[in-house]
Design a protein around this motif. Structure first.
Motif, PDB file in Angstrom:
ATOM      1  N   ASP A 376       0.849  -1.190   0.000  1.00  0.00           N
ATOM      2  CA  ASP A 376       0.000   0.000   0.000  1.00  0.00           C
ATOM      3  C   ASP A 376       0.886   1.243   0.000  1.00  0.00           C
ATOM      4  OD1 ASP A 376       0.893   0.432   2.594  1.00  0.00           O
ATOM      5  OD2 ASP A 376      -1.058   0.091   3.540  1.00  0.00           O
ATOM      6  N   ASP A 377       0.276   2.442  -0.055  1.00  0.00           N
ATOM      7  CA  ASP A 377       1.031   3.681  -0.238  1.00  0.00           C
ATOM      8  C   ASP A 377       2.017   3.931   0.904  1.00  0.00           C
ATOM      9  OD1 ASP A 377      -0.409   3.972  -2.525  1.00  0.00           O
ATOM     10  OD2 ASP A 377      -1.766   5.511  -1.754  1.00  0.00           O
ATOM     11  N   ALA A 378       1.590   3.727   2.135  1.00  0.00           N
ATOM     12  CA  ALA A 378       2.482   3.973   3.275  1.00  0.00           C
ATOM     13  C   ALA A 378       3.675   3.030   3.238  1.00  0.00           C
ATOM     14  CB  ALA A 378       1.706   3.817   4.587  1.00  0.00           C
ATOM     15  N   SER A 379       3.407   1.788   2.864  1.00  0.00           N
ATOM     16  CA  SER A 379       4.490   0.815   2.782  1.00  0.00           C
ATOM     17  C   SER A 379       5.484   1.183   1.683  1.00  0.00           C
ATOM     18  CB  SER A 379       3.908  -0.582   2.519  1.00  0.00           C
ATOM     19  OG  SER A 379       4.912  -1.542   2.367  1.00  0.00           O
ATOM     20  N   VAL A 380       4.991   1.661   0.539  1.00  0.00           N
ATOM     21  CA  VAL A 380       5.880   2.077  -0.551  1.00  0.00           C
ATOM     22  C   VAL A 380       6.746   3.250  -0.108  1.00  0.00           C
ATOM     23  CG1 VAL A 380       5.983   3.045  -2.878  1.00  0.00           C
ATOM     24  CG2 VAL A 380       4.352   1.219  -2.358  1.00  0.00           C
ATOM     25  N   GLY A 402      -6.383  -5.277 -14.749  1.00  0.00           N
ATOM     26  CA  GLY A 402      -6.741  -5.248 -16.163  1.00  0.00           C
ATOM     27  C   GLY A 402      -5.840  -6.091 -17.047  1.00  0.00           C
ATOM     28  N   LEU A 403      -4.741  -6.609 -16.507  1.00  0.00           N
ATOM     29  CA  LEU A 403      -3.829  -7.437 -17.290  1.00  0.00           C
ATOM     30  C   LEU A 403      -4.357  -8.863 -17.388  1.00  0.00           C
ATOM     31  CD1 LEU A 403      -0.373  -6.268 -15.861  1.00  0.00           C
ATOM     32  CD2 LEU A 403      -1.534  -5.483 -17.929  1.00  0.00           C
ATOM     33  N   SER A 404      -4.311  -9.445 -18.571  1.00  0.00           N
ATOM     34  CA  SER A 404      -4.887 -10.775 -18.791  1.00  0.00           C
ATOM     35  C   SER A 404      -4.183 -11.851 -17.982  1.00  0.00           C
ATOM     36  CB  SER A 404      -4.834 -11.129 -20.275  1.00  0.00           C
ATOM     37  OG  SER A 404      -3.505 -11.144 -20.751  1.00  0.00           O
ATOM     38  N   ALA A 405      -2.904 -11.646 -17.652  1.00  0.00           N
ATOM     39  CA  ALA A 405      -2.156 -12.662 -16.911  1.00  0.00           C
ATOM     40  C   ALA A 405      -2.523 -12.706 -15.437  1.00  0.00           C
ATOM     41  CB  ALA A 405      -0.652 -12.406 -17.050  1.00  0.00           C
ATOM     42  N   VAL A 406      -3.155 -11.637 -14.932  1.00  0.00           N
ATOM     43  CA  VAL A 406      -3.407 -11.504 -13.497  1.00  0.00           C
ATOM     44  C   VAL A 406      -4.840 -11.930 -13.172  1.00  0.00           C
ATOM     45  CG1 VAL A 406      -3.501  -9.901 -11.555  1.00  0.00           C
ATOM     46  CG2 VAL A 406      -1.724  -9.647 -13.314  1.00  0.00           C
ATOM     47  N   ASP A 407      -4.976 -12.821 -12.202  1.00  0.00           N
ATOM     48  CA  ASP A 407      -6.308 -13.232 -11.758  1.00  0.00           C
ATOM     49  C   ASP A 407      -6.802 -12.373 -10.606  1.00  0.00           C
ATOM     50  OD1 ASP A 407      -7.022 -15.809 -13.285  1.00  0.00           O
ATOM     51  OD2 ASP A 407      -4.961 -16.161 -12.653  1.00  0.00           O
ATOM     52  N   TRP A 408      -5.955 -12.206  -9.584  1.00  0.00           N
ATOM     53  CA  TRP A 408      -6.396 -11.494  -8.389  1.00  0.00           C
ATOM     54  C   TRP A 408      -5.324 -10.519  -7.923  1.00  0.00           C
ATOM     55  CZ3 TRP A 408      -6.586 -17.158  -7.275  1.00  0.00           C
ATOM     56  CH2 TRP A 408      -7.783 -17.725  -7.725  1.00  0.00           C
ATOM     57  N   VAL A 409      -5.783  -9.361  -7.428  1.00  0.00           N
ATOM     58  CA  VAL A 409      -4.879  -8.338  -6.903  1.00  0.00           C
ATOM     59  C   VAL A 409      -5.306  -8.018  -5.479  1.00  0.00           C
ATOM     60  CG1 VAL A 409      -3.883  -6.050  -7.244  1.00  0.00           C
ATOM     61  CG2 VAL A 409      -4.672  -7.372  -9.220  1.00  0.00           C
ATOM     62  N   VAL A 410      -4.334  -7.950  -4.572  1.00  0.00           N
ATOM     63  CA  VAL A 410      -4.610  -7.662  -3.175  1.00  0.00           C
ATOM     64  C   VAL A 410      -3.490  -6.756  -2.660  1.00  0.00           C
ATOM     65  CG1 VAL A 410      -3.367  -9.715  -2.366  1.00  0.00           C
ATOM     66  CG2 VAL A 410      -5.149  -8.716  -0.926  1.00  0.00           C
ATOM     67  N   SER A 411      -3.800  -5.878  -1.720  1.00  0.00           N
ATOM     68  CA  SER A 411      -2.777  -5.004  -1.151  1.00  0.00           C
ATOM     69  C   SER A 411      -2.463  -5.430   0.276  1.00  0.00           C
ATOM     70  CB  SER A 411      -3.238  -3.547  -1.164  1.00  0.00           C
ATOM     71  OG  SER A 411      -4.329  -3.359  -0.286  1.00  0.00           O
ATOM     72  N   PHE A 412      -1.282  -5.030   0.751  1.00  0.00           N
ATOM     73  CA  PHE A 412      -0.909  -5.304   2.133  1.00  0.00           C
ATOM     74  C   PHE A 412      -0.189  -4.091   2.703  1.00  0.00           C
ATOM     75  CE2 PHE A 412       2.420  -6.901  -0.637  1.00  0.00           C
ATOM     76  CZ  PHE A 412       3.607  -6.506  -0.038  1.00  0.00           C
ATOM     77  N   ALA A 413      -0.341  -3.902   4.017  1.00  0.00           N
ATOM     78  CA  ALA A 413       0.185  -2.702   4.674  1.00  0.00           C
ATOM     79  C   ALA A 413       1.578  -2.891   5.244  1.00  0.00           C
ATOM     80  CB  ALA A 413      -0.774  -2.271   5.785  1.00  0.00           C
ATOM     81  N   GLU A 414       2.004  -4.133   5.432  1.00  0.00           N
ATOM     82  CA  GLU A 414       3.327  -4.386   6.006  1.00  0.00           C
ATOM     83  C   GLU A 414       4.397  -4.184   4.941  1.00  0.00           C
ATOM     84  OE1 GLU A 414       0.882  -6.597   5.848  1.00  0.00           O
ATOM     85  OE2 GLU A 414       0.168  -6.967   7.886  1.00  0.00           O
ATOM     86  N   ASP A 415       5.642  -4.167   5.350  1.00  0.00           N
ATOM     87  CA  ASP A 415       6.734  -4.023   4.386  1.00  0.00           C
ATOM     88  C   ASP A 415       6.933  -5.289   3.557  1.00  0.00           C
ATOM     89  OD1 ASP A 415       7.096  -1.509   5.360  1.00  0.00           O
ATOM     90  OD2 ASP A 415       8.891  -1.964   6.532  1.00  0.00           O
TER      91      ASP A 415
END
Length: 474
Positions: A376-380, A402-415
């Motif tokens: 996530d933004d804070a982690s970046v 939106g990329l055909s190769a990607v099924d699922w996208v999830v974010s995380f707050a830790e490093d």
């Protein structure tokens, strides 16, 4: 209507009715008997499955709901086998063991997925057995949210009014899968689910939709039902209620292989949905979807929770894209139930470039489904500095989804994604760049349960940091 998976784990359903054991003997039929013009089957396999009301209970348990079953069996091996299989599936059995009748058993002989012969073993039940069953069922209502009467005309439900009235006194909805021409015995139930043949055997032929609806409303009123759900095979289902528009849903099946047990699936999903707090309309839609799945299977079969959830996702277009960690855990369970290998990768993915696209395509080839977890933004900011990210997390996730190769996208707050890895336990952990397998974060954990850790290369001359520096210089 928009469908979502109901909280079946909160539902408790009591099934009362004719329990039976479906036996299958399989083999090749390569010659004709010299004794008579019939095929000779060399049996090389057998299969026992709960049938009738037992299959209804099995379907409920497979959905993840709590199923209790009351029925009559014989004091025999078939009854023991039926109880063993149901208990193993999580069904709570209250069986009245009859001393005068065998467990109802249907033996089917099949060859090359075609049924050649069916042999039935059954005898009438004693009145004392039926009376004991009714008392067991009434006692079990204290922990039930919905009652199903699964009538196969074998005698277990000779006096359904006692059960219907007991349930209604306790404010428990009653779902009836009827049998025979005497529907008046089901008077006062909440909803009845006859198929079209059963319905027309009672009300007469229905030549038009208008005639079917009119006769359905008349029957519903006569029987004092809240609703009448008519299952119509390839023509779908029709729901008739008081003071509500008639609802018709088309059939969902793409391929019909065997209709055995389809009615059991409909009544079990409908009742479980009602017990989970869903409306009658939603329960019907879920039952219609499940029926389309079960007719593509051979023989008596149950639809599992993961199978139904996958079908809902496909219908609603929610099988891919951005998800929370909890949602992702559920869809991964479904994917694994279908034998799919899960691939996991992670990164900041601040500015998506050709290197990322090529890498993700390679990552997807390592299995069947690809999860992309992003900081996530804070982690970046902690990892890359105060000027990053260039794109906020919502935009980065949208582009990746939106990329055909990607099924699922999830974010995380830790490093690091280690918490996600512990929750999701992917089959393959992939990382791109100048890493070795033993330096990939989370690699040791993934390897500990037998997962694979792989390192893939990015395309040459592609770097987010280099792109950012070039932007700043300009």
């Amino acid at each position: 209507m928009k469908l979502e998976m109901p909280p079946f784990q909160q539902a408790t359903v009591l099934v009362v009715g004719d329990v039976m054991l479906d036996r299958y003997w399989h083999g090749r039929a390569s010659r004709i008997s010299p004794e008579a013009p019939v095929p000779v089957v060399k049996v090389n396999g057998n299969d026992d499955r709960p049938g009738g009301a037992a299959n209804v209970a099995l379907n409920i348990a497979a959905l993840g709901a709590a199923a209790t079953l009351a029925g009559i069996t014989g004091q025999d091996e078939a009854g023991d086998e039926l109880a063993r299989r149901l208990t193993a599936a999580g069904v709570l059995c209250h069986f009245q063991a009859s001393a005068s009748a065998p467990t109802i058993t249907k033996l089917r002989v099949t060859s090359q997925h075609q049924q050649l012969l069916r042999v039935d073993f059954e005898e009438p039940f004693a009145d004392a057995d039926v009376a004991s069953l009714q008392q067991q069922a009434i006692d079990a209502m204290t922990t039930s949210q919905v009652l199903i009467l699964s009538d196969y005309g074998k005698g277990s439900l000779g006096q359904p009014q006692l059960l219907i009235q007991a349930a209604r006194e306790r404010a428990i909805p009653v779902v009836v899968d009827p049998k025979g021409h005497d529907f008046i015995k089901y008077r006062g139930a909440t909803v009845m689910t006859p198929n079209l043949s059963e319905f027309e055997a009672v009300v007469g032929p229905c030549r038009t939709e208008e005639e079917l609806i009119n006769k359905g409303q008349t029957l519903r009123e006569k029987l004092d039902l809240d609703a009448l759900l008519i299952t119509r095979g390839e023509h779908g289902m029709t729901l008739i209620q008081a003071a509500r528009p008639v609802l018709h849903l088309p059939a969902q099946a793409r391929e019909v292989f065997d209709v055995t047990g389809a009615g059991d699936t409909v009544v079990s999903v409908l009742a479980s949905a009602l017990a989970a707090g869903e409306t009658m309309e939603t329960g019907m839609a879920l039952a219609n979807l499940a029926a389309g799945l079960v007719v593509a299977k051979l023989g008596t079969a149950a639809i599992s929770g993961p199978e139904l959830r996958r079908a809902i996702q496909l219908q609603e277009g929610t099988g891919r894209g951005v998800m929370s960690a909890e949602q992702l855990a559920a869809v991964i369970e479904d994917a694994r139930a279908h034998g799919e290998k899960i691939v996991f990768t992670n990164g900041c993915f601040d500015i998506i470039h050709a290197g990322h696209v090529g890498y993700l395509e390679d990552a997807r080839k390592q299995g069947d489904r690809l999860i992309v977890a992003i900081n996530d933004d804070a982690s970046v900011r902690r990892l890359k500095g105060s000027g990053r990210p260039i794109n906020p997390v919502e935009r980065r996730m949208a582009v990746l989804a939106g990329l055909s190769a990607v099924d699922w996208v999830v974010s995380f707050a830790e490093d690091t994604p280690e918490t996600l890895l512990q929750l999701l336990r992917p089959d393959v952990l992939v990382k791109g760049g100048d890493y070795s397998v033993d330096t990939v974060v989370g690699g040791e954990f993934v390897a500990s349960y037998g997962g694979d850790v792989r390192v893939l290369a990015f395309l040459d001359n592609c770097s987010t940091s280099a792109i950012v520096e070039k932007m700043r210089e300009s």
